[in-house]
Scaffold this motif. Structure first.
Motif, PDB file in Angstrom:
ATOM      1  N   UNK A  98       0.814  -1.218   0.000  1.00  0.00           N
ATOM      2  CA  UNK A  98       0.000   0.000   0.000  1.00  0.00           C
ATOM      3  C   UNK A  98       0.849   1.270   0.000  1.00  0.00           C
ATOM      4  N   UNK A  99       2.080   1.194   0.471  1.00  0.00           N
ATOM      5  CA  UNK A  99       2.915   2.390   0.597  1.00  0.00           C
ATOM      6  C   UNK A  99       3.732   2.706  -0.651  1.00  0.00           C
ATOM      7  N   UNK A 100       3.775   1.808  -1.619  1.00  0.00           N
ATOM      8  CA  UNK A 100       4.653   2.000  -2.768  1.00  0.00           C
ATOM      9  C   UNK A 100       4.139   3.086  -3.706  1.00  0.00           C
ATOM     10  N   UNK A 101       5.024   3.606  -4.522  1.00  0.00           N
ATOM     11  CA  UNK A 101       4.674   4.659  -5.474  1.00  0.00           C
ATOM     12  C   UNK A 101       4.036   4.119  -6.745  1.00  0.00           C
ATOM     13  N   UNK A 102       4.360   2.891  -7.108  1.00  0.00           N
ATOM     14  CA  UNK A 102       3.962   2.334  -8.406  1.00  0.00           C
ATOM     15  C   UNK A 102       3.185   1.035  -8.190  1.00  0.00           C
ATOM     16  N   UNK A 103       2.039   1.160  -7.551  1.00  0.00           N
ATOM     17  CA  UNK A 103       1.250  -0.010  -7.177  1.00  0.00           C
ATOM     18  C   UNK A 103       0.482  -0.548  -8.388  1.00  0.00           C
ATOM     19  N   UNK A 104       0.549  -1.860  -8.572  1.00  0.00           N
ATOM     20  CA  UNK A 104      -0.213  -2.524  -9.632  1.00  0.00           C
ATOM     21  C   UNK A 104      -1.101  -3.562  -8.954  1.00  0.00           C
ATOM     22  N   UNK A 105      -2.354  -3.224  -8.772  1.00  0.00           N
ATOM     23  CA  UNK A 105      -3.258  -4.107  -8.031  1.00  0.00           C
ATOM     24  C   UNK A 105      -3.459  -5.447  -8.723  1.00  0.00           C
ATOM     25  N   UNK A 106      -3.307  -5.474 -10.053  1.00  0.00           N
ATOM     26  CA  UNK A 106      -3.496  -6.721 -10.793  1.00  0.00           C
ATOM     27  C   UNK A 106      -2.451  -7.770 -10.431  1.00  0.00           C
ATOM     28  N   UNK A 107      -1.326  -7.362  -9.847  1.00  0.00           N
ATOM     29  CA  UNK A 107      -0.281  -8.315  -9.466  1.00  0.00           C
ATOM     30  C   UNK A 107      -0.500  -8.884  -8.069  1.00  0.00           C
ATOM     31  N   UNK A 108      -1.407  -8.288  -7.321  1.00  0.00           N
ATOM     32  CA  UNK A 108      -1.564  -8.671  -5.909  1.00  0.00           C
ATOM     33  C   UNK A 108      -2.136 -10.078  -5.775  1.00  0.00           C
ATOM     34  N   UNK A 109      -1.522 -10.839  -4.905  1.00  0.00           N
ATOM     35  CA  UNK A 109      -2.058 -12.146  -4.517  1.00  0.00           C
ATOM     36  C   UNK A 109      -1.799 -12.338  -3.037  1.00  0.00           C
ATOM     37  N   UNK A 110      -2.821 -12.746  -2.329  1.00  0.00           N
ATOM     38  CA  UNK A 110      -2.709 -12.905  -0.880  1.00  0.00           C
ATOM     39  C   UNK A 110      -1.673 -13.984  -0.544  1.00  0.00           C
ATOM     40  N   UNK A 111      -0.668 -13.658   0.263  1.00  0.00           N
ATOM     41  CA  UNK A 111       0.283 -14.702   0.678  1.00  0.00           C
ATOM     42  C   UNK A 111      -0.402 -15.728   1.579  1.00  0.00           C
ATOM     43  N   UNK A 112      -0.028 -16.979   1.411  1.00  0.00           N
ATOM     44  CA  UNK A 112      -0.618 -18.057   2.202  1.00  0.00           C
ATOM     45  C   UNK A 112       0.196 -18.371   3.446  1.00  0.00           C
ATOM     46  N   UNK A 113       1.505 -18.172   3.365  1.00  0.00           N
ATOM     47  CA  UNK A 113       2.385 -18.445   4.499  1.00  0.00           C
ATOM     48  C   UNK A 113       3.073 -17.146   4.902  1.00  0.00           C
ATOM     49  N   UNK A 114       2.763 -16.674   6.103  1.00  0.00           N
ATOM     50  CA  UNK A 114       3.370 -15.456   6.629  1.00  0.00           C
ATOM     51  C   UNK A 114       4.297 -15.817   7.783  1.00  0.00           C
ATOM     52  N   UNK A 115       5.382 -15.060   7.926  1.00  0.00           N
ATOM     53  CA  UNK A 115       6.279 -15.266   9.062  1.00  0.00           C
ATOM     54  C   UNK A 115       6.696 -13.916   9.618  1.00  0.00           C
ATOM     55  N   UNK A 116       7.286 -13.939  10.780  1.00  0.00           N
ATOM     56  CA  UNK A 116       7.662 -12.708  11.462  1.00  0.00           C
ATOM     57  C   UNK A 116       9.171 -12.507  11.440  1.00  0.00           C
ATOM     58  N   UNK A 117       9.916 -13.242  12.242  1.00  0.00           N
ATOM     59  CA  UNK A 117      11.357 -13.034  12.365  1.00  0.00           C
ATOM     60  C   UNK A 117      12.148 -13.846  11.346  1.00  0.00           C
ATOM     61  N   UNK A 118      11.844 -15.127  11.234  1.00  0.00           N
ATOM     62  CA  UNK A 118      12.612 -15.988  10.329  1.00  0.00           C
ATOM     63  C   UNK A 118      11.808 -17.228   9.980  1.00  0.00           C
ATOM     64  N   UNK A 119      12.191 -17.829   8.861  1.00  0.00           N
ATOM     65  CA  UNK A 119      11.581 -19.068   8.393  1.00  0.00           C
ATOM     66  C   UNK A 119      12.662 -19.901   7.730  1.00  0.00           C
ATOM     67  N   UNK A 120      12.745 -21.180   8.087  1.00  0.00           N
ATOM     68  CA  UNK A 120      13.705 -22.091   7.465  1.00  0.00           C
ATOM     69  C   UNK A 120      12.957 -23.103   6.622  1.00  0.00           C
ATOM     70  N   UNK A 121      13.519 -23.399   5.450  1.00  0.00           N
ATOM     71  CA  UNK A 121      12.839 -24.284   4.515  1.00  0.00           C
ATOM     72  C   UNK A 121      13.870 -25.145   3.793  1.00  0.00           C
ATOM     73  N   UNK A 122      13.694 -26.444   3.827  1.00  0.00           N
ATOM     74  CA  UNK A 122      14.554 -27.348   3.071  1.00  0.00           C
ATOM     75  C   UNK A 122      13.982 -27.484   1.668  1.00  0.00           C
TER      76      UNK A 122
END
Length: 282
Positions: A98-122
């Motif tokens: 929402x804060x960006x200067x060049x927002x393209x709403x057509x590119x938006x997709x809701x993230x399914x996995x959110x994290x806060x500090x860190x996430x590890x993935x193999x």
């Protein structure tokens, strides 16, 4: 290699980098056999479709996950092209979008996995570490890939310089410092491509020299002339020794010079230095 407007190369047998035509935005694919995890997904529909044609159509890979280093439109254009892929972002992703200067709403997709500090993935042979590293944006993430000796840093750097945007320069400086501590040999930027680790020192040098020159102008000039003098700061005065500016870096340096007076960047730094000098003099 080139495919229409899209440049791509292998950084390792199981790591591919794609550079789009739009803003030279970067996407990095980590492979686990025929399964791919994308870190960022380019900056335009044309580039994102070319990425899908090459990675999925020509190479036969299936994109299983798409992660964002930060949720700005010039880095998430491909998210909607892989509807079955898991989407990953930092929990402050919406603030950045929402804060960006060049927002393209057509590119938006809701993230399914959110994290806060860190996430590890193999992922295949890779132990990917997604680390919250706020700088240019509050949701910024660095993706550390030790097995490939590289780190994806998004817009923490723009080649050998930084882009200030609406960020606190101190946050950008701190973010680059934290990336240095990963100790990786290669840095994959959000734009342009990949660089040796020295690019981080070059970016910090640029930021420090730009700050010093702006403070010098603000401290010794009538306010009416500040903007003109800042606009005349040559990029060469800010670059690290031995670094030659690319056309892309020159463009974003000019953007920095425009936004510094408009957003009062380094104004507080100037006041603090003047107060400190006055205390010493007293």
């Amino acid at each position: 290699m080139k495919h229409e407007t899209l440049r791509h190369e292998a950084l390792a047998p199981d790591v591919l980098m794609f550079v789009g035509n739009d803003h030279q935005s970067v996407a990095t694919a980590f492979l686990d056999g025929d399964d791919a995890l994308l870190v960022d997904s380019l900056g335009s529909s044309e580039d994102a479709h070319a990425l899908r044609r090459i990675l999925c159509g020509e190479m036969g890979k299936t994109v299983r996950a798409v992660a964002a280093t930060h949720f700005m439109s010039d880095h998430i254009a491909g998210m909607r092209l892989f509807p079955d892929a898991l989407t990953i972002a930092h929990r402050h992703y919406r603030h950045t979008f929402l804060a960006q200067n060049r927002r393209v709403d057509a590119f938006y997709r809701e993230p399914q996995l959110l994290f806060d500090t860190a996430l590890s993935l193999r992922w295949g042979r890779h132990r990917l570490r997604f680390v919250h590293n706020p700088g240019k944006t509050m949701d910024h993430v660095s993706v550390d890939a030790p097995e490939a000796d590289l780190v994806c840093v998004g817009d923490a750097i723009v080649g050998n310089i930084v882009y200030l945007s609406r960020a606190d320069p101190e946050l950008i400086h701190g973010a680059i410092g934290r990336i240095r501590r990963f100790g990786r040999g290669r840095v994959v930027g959000g734009h342009v491509g990949h660089f040796p680790a020295a690019v981080l020192d070059n970016a910090i040098h640029y930021l420090q020299q730009l700050r010093a020159r702006v403070i010098r102008i603000r401290a010794g000039t009538a306010p009416v002339a500040v903007a003109d003098l800042i606009a005349a700061i040559p990029i060469e005065d800010c670059l690290a020794p031995g670094v030659e500016a690319s056309a892309f870096e020159r463009r974003w340096h000019r953007h920095n010079l425009e936004l510094i007076p408009a957003q009062s960047v380094f104004e507080l730094d100037t006041s603090l230095e003047e107060m400190a000098a006055a205390e010493v003099a007293a």
